[in-house]
Scaffold this active site. Structure first.
Site, PDB file in Angstrom:
ATOM      1  N   TYR A  84       0.846  -1.196   0.000  1.00 38.45           N
ATOM      2  CA  TYR A  84       0.000   0.000   0.000  1.00 38.45           C
ATOM      3  C   TYR A  84       0.878   1.242   0.000  1.00 38.45           C
ATOM      4  CZ  TYR A  84       0.738   0.803   5.026  1.00 38.45           C
ATOM      5  OH  TYR A  84       1.293   1.053   6.253  1.00 38.45           O
ATOM      6  N   CYS A  85       0.295   2.321  -0.499  1.00 36.08           N
ATOM      7  CA  CYS A  85       0.921   3.639  -0.465  1.00 36.08           C
ATOM      8  C   CYS A  85      -0.179   4.616  -0.088  1.00 36.08           C
ATOM      9  CB  CYS A  85       1.572   3.980  -1.815  1.00 36.08           C
ATOM     10  SG  CYS A  85       0.416   4.083  -3.184  1.00 36.08           S
ATOM     11  N   GLN A  86      -0.022   5.868  -0.370  1.00 32.53           N
ATOM     12  CA  GLN A  86      -1.039   6.840   0.024  1.00 32.53           C
ATOM     13  C   GLN A  86      -2.324   6.689  -0.786  1.00 32.53           C
ATOM     14  OE1 GLN A  86      -0.503   8.546   2.732  1.00 32.53           O
ATOM     15  NE2 GLN A  86      -2.465   9.592   2.720  1.00 32.53           N
ATOM     16  N   PHE A 113      -3.611   4.063   1.705  1.00 34.90           N
ATOM     17  CA  PHE A 113      -3.693   4.347   3.141  1.00 34.90           C
ATOM     18  C   PHE A 113      -4.755   5.389   3.456  1.00 34.90           C
ATOM     19  CE2 PHE A 113      -2.079   6.507   7.028  1.00 34.90           C
ATOM     20  CZ  PHE A 113      -2.142   5.421   7.891  1.00 34.90           C
TER      21      PHE A 113
END
Length: 123
Positions: A84-86, A113
């Site tokens: 996951y990332c932003q 996120f």
């Protein structure tokens, strides 16, 4: 003018090809699906360290996408990888790199996120 039209058609075709190719090796999971499996997987936050410190999913390891190529040794090929990332774009790039390096079971959190409503840890 014809050249621009041809170039635009080629760019669109490449984008469509990449989109469908990515769907073959990267599963995009809803938050509920992500929660069901992330404890059995390698949970990797591919954001930069300062973003990670402001808050991350409990149990995640921080391997920024900018460092992933140098830190592949930290990841096992025999266990699923949950990324996951932003928002989802960096985790998609990370998945592409992992796929090229022979990793097969790769998933990402839909919406990243910013859409996560579960437990988080901050420093």
């Amino acid at each position: 003018m014809e050249f621009l039209v041809i170039a635009l058609v080629i760019l669109i075709a490449i984008s469509v090809f990449r989109f469908f190719r990515q769907r073959m090796y990267l599963k995009t999971l809803t938050e509920e699906q992500f929660r069901e499996g992330y404890r059995k997987a390698q949970l990797i936050d591919v954001r930069e360290p300062q973003e990670f410190e402001r808050g991350h999913i409990l149990g995640a390891r921080n391997i920024p996408v900018t460092q992933l190529r140098q830190r592949l040794i930290e990841l096992r090929k025999d266990k699923p990888i949950y990324l996951y990332c932003q928002g989802g774009s960096r985790s998609a790039r990370a998945a592409q790199l992992l796929h090229k390096k022979g990793y097969e079971d790769i998933s990402q959190l839909k919406g990243g996120f910013k859409k996560w409503s579960g437990k988080i840890k901050t420093k």
